[in-house]
Design an enzyme around this catalytic site. Structure first.
Site, PDB file in Angstrom:
ATOM      1  N   SER A 175      34.135  49.095  36.199  1.00 33.10           N
ATOM      2  CA  SER A 175      34.497  49.777  34.952  1.00 33.10           C
ATOM      3  C   SER A 175      33.747  51.101  34.897  1.00 33.10           C
ATOM      4  O   SER A 175      33.885  51.921  35.805  1.00 33.10           O
ATOM      5  CB  SER A 175      34.189  48.893  33.735  1.00 33.10           C
ATOM      6  OG  SER A 175      34.684  49.466  32.549  1.00 33.10           O
ATOM      7  N   THR A 176      32.923  51.328  33.875  1.00 35.75           N
ATOM      8  CA  THR A 176      32.239  52.607  33.709  1.00 35.75           C
ATOM      9  C   THR A 176      31.433  52.975  34.958  1.00 35.75           C
ATOM     10  O   THR A 176      30.597  52.211  35.406  1.00 35.75           O
ATOM     11  CB  THR A 176      31.290  52.571  32.498  1.00 35.75           C
ATOM     12  OG1 THR A 176      32.005  52.071  31.368  1.00 35.75           O
ATOM     13  CG2 THR A 176      30.744  53.950  32.190  1.00 35.75           C
ATOM     14  N   HIS A 201      38.920  49.535  35.245  1.00 33.24           N
ATOM     15  CA  HIS A 201      39.340  49.827  33.874  1.00 33.24           C
ATOM     16  C   HIS A 201      39.650  51.319  33.748  1.00 33.24           C
ATOM     17  O   HIS A 201      38.799  52.159  34.028  1.00 33.24           O
ATOM     18  CB  HIS A 201      38.242  49.448  32.875  1.00 33.24           C
ATOM     19  CG  HIS A 201      37.915  47.983  32.889  1.00 33.24           C
ATOM     20  ND1 HIS A 201      36.700  47.489  32.465  1.00 33.24           N
ATOM     21  CD2 HIS A 201      38.648  46.896  33.268  1.00 33.24           C
ATOM     22  CE1 HIS A 201      36.693  46.176  32.576  1.00 33.24           C
ATOM     23  NE2 HIS A 201      37.860  45.785  33.064  1.00 33.24           N
ATOM     24  N   MET A 294      30.409  48.459  31.835  1.00 34.82           N
ATOM     25  CA  MET A 294      29.906  47.933  30.576  1.00 34.82           C
ATOM     26  C   MET A 294      30.534  46.582  30.272  1.00 34.82           C
ATOM     27  O   MET A 294      31.682  46.331  30.616  1.00 34.82           O
ATOM     28  CB  MET A 294      30.232  48.924  29.445  1.00 34.82           C
ATOM     29  CG  MET A 294      29.712  48.512  28.080  1.00 34.82           C
ATOM     30  SD  MET A 294      27.905  48.478  28.063  1.00 34.82           S
ATOM     31  CE  MET A 294      27.610  47.952  26.375  1.00 34.82           C
ATOM     32  N   ASP A 297      33.194  41.658  31.732  1.00 34.93           N
ATOM     33  CA  ASP A 297      34.439  41.334  32.411  1.00 34.93           C
ATOM     34  C   ASP A 297      34.187  41.120  33.901  1.00 34.93           C
ATOM     35  O   ASP A 297      33.558  41.943  34.564  1.00 34.93           O
ATOM     36  CB  ASP A 297      35.464  42.457  32.206  1.00 34.93           C
ATOM     37  CG  ASP A 297      36.829  42.124  32.794  1.00 34.93           C
ATOM     38  OD1 ASP A 297      37.154  40.925  32.851  1.00 34.93           O
ATOM     39  OD2 ASP A 297      37.548  43.053  33.179  1.00 34.93           O
TER      40      ASP A 297
END
Length: 356
Positions: A175-176, A201, A294, A297
């Site tokens: 993600s991030t 993401h 973050m 998940d």
């Protein structure tokens, strides 16, 4: 008992040459109880003048502006003044160059008034995350050479031509900070890598551009996944935004299911959805990799994979932009081996060689 105090507000500076966009962003973020908009700049030159005075914790920045672009600003400014920057971008490939130059994350500009509320909500959440993120500057974006590269310099021959795709499936989630972290892994892998499925993401519209970027910069074939795509050696599929991507077994073959559906662990696509499907249907050897991001998940899905015999790798804290997803996975016992971002590929390749 000491009275509880409100957490310190995060100071935000908005950089955008559009007065309409500035007004939308500033008013939207100012309404958030944990954010304080301390000022704005109309271009990067204005930003350089105001940043030392305003001292923001996070900057939101348009990618394309008159004069110096946001990308050039990041390349020049971040190495000596590391500050978290969230890009506010239209559907444009340049956003990935800006992420390579050190931006923490990005959000897509709203197309209509109906999407403005979702835009502000997403931007505010990303600002909250960015306030505690590590800023990493990678210098200039990697050059893109027409045609597929023969092999990255760091790539290692895999299994001497054996049919690795019949015995191994690899899943990767991020993600991030993950766009560059995943690239760091993929560019070190050979063209004959076992089949991979990647969940990153990302807003709708960007996953195909991201897959195309990986395809140009890496030795294996990379493309955005479509429902029914068959997994095979030398192919990596990127889960499309706003769809859930899972692995399905049909006889001895594996394909991907790419369908609309509810969010899983707060995301669509979800790393948990991918990893859980792997734990349920993959009968051959499998590997799960969880990278910077973050939240949590992917952690539960990775644990399910490990319980089914998968080899699991987690990015370490020091190299993660945000040590959320890999941190939770580590804490619940889902990760077998931790490695820095630039070492994940080596860990994977060494494991694959043991299967030969």
């Amino acid at each position: 008992m000491q009275p509880m105090t409100d957490p310190k507000k995060i100071r935000v500076m908005v950089v955008d040459d559009s007065m309409v966009a500035r007004k939308l962003i500033m008013e939207g973020l100012a309404a958030h109880p944990r954010l304080e908009v301390v000022g704005y700049a109309i271009n990067t030159l204005d930003a350089k003048i105001k940043l030392p005075r305003l001292k923001p914790d996070v900057v939101t920045m348009d990618v394309e502006m008159p004069g110096q672009s946001g990308i050039d600003f990041l390349k020049q400014y971040l190495p000596s003044h590391p500050i978290p920057v969230i890009l506010v971008s239209s559907l444009n490939l340049k956003v990935f160059d800006a992420l390579a130059a050190g931006a923490v994350d990005f959000v897509r500009k709203p197309d209509t008034q109906h999407t403005q509320s979702a835009f502000i909500s997403s931007l505010a959440q990303k600002v909250l995350v960015a306030a505690n993120a590590k800023v990493r500057t990678a210098g200039a974006a990697p050059s893109i050479i027409p045609g597929r590269p023969a092999a990255p310099a760091a790539a290692i021959p895999l299994l001497g031509g054996t049919a690795a795709d019949q015995r191994v499936v690899v899943g990767l989630g991020a993600s991030t900070g993950g766009t560059e972290a995943t690239l760091e892994v993929m560019k070190r892998l050979p063209s004959d890598i076992p089949p991979m499925v990647i969940v990153q993401h990302m807003p709708p519209g960007f996953t195909k551009m991201y897959a195309d970027r990986l395809d140009r910069l890496c030795a294996m074939e990379v493309r955005e996944a479509k429902n029914g795509d068959e997994l095979h050696r030398g192919l990596a599929l990127v889960a499309p935004a706003d769809f859930q991507t899972r692995i399905v077994r049909i006889g001895t073959k594996y394909t991907v299911s790419v369908t609309p559906g509810e969010k899983v662990s707060g995301h669509r696509p979800s790393v948990d959805a991918l990893f859980q499907s792997m734990s349920e249907v993959v009968a051959c050897k499998m590997v799960g990799i969880i990278m910077t991001g973050m939240g949590q998940d992917g952690a539960a899905g990775l644990l399910a994979m490990r319980k089914k015999g998968a080899y699991t790798i987690g990015q370490d804290k020091e190299s993660s932009v945000v040590y959320g997803m890999p941190g939770v996975a580590q804490n619940i016992g889902a990760v077998m081996v931790q490695a820095p971002c630039d070492g994940v590929a080596g860990v994977l390749l060494r494991h694959l060689k043991t299967l030969g």
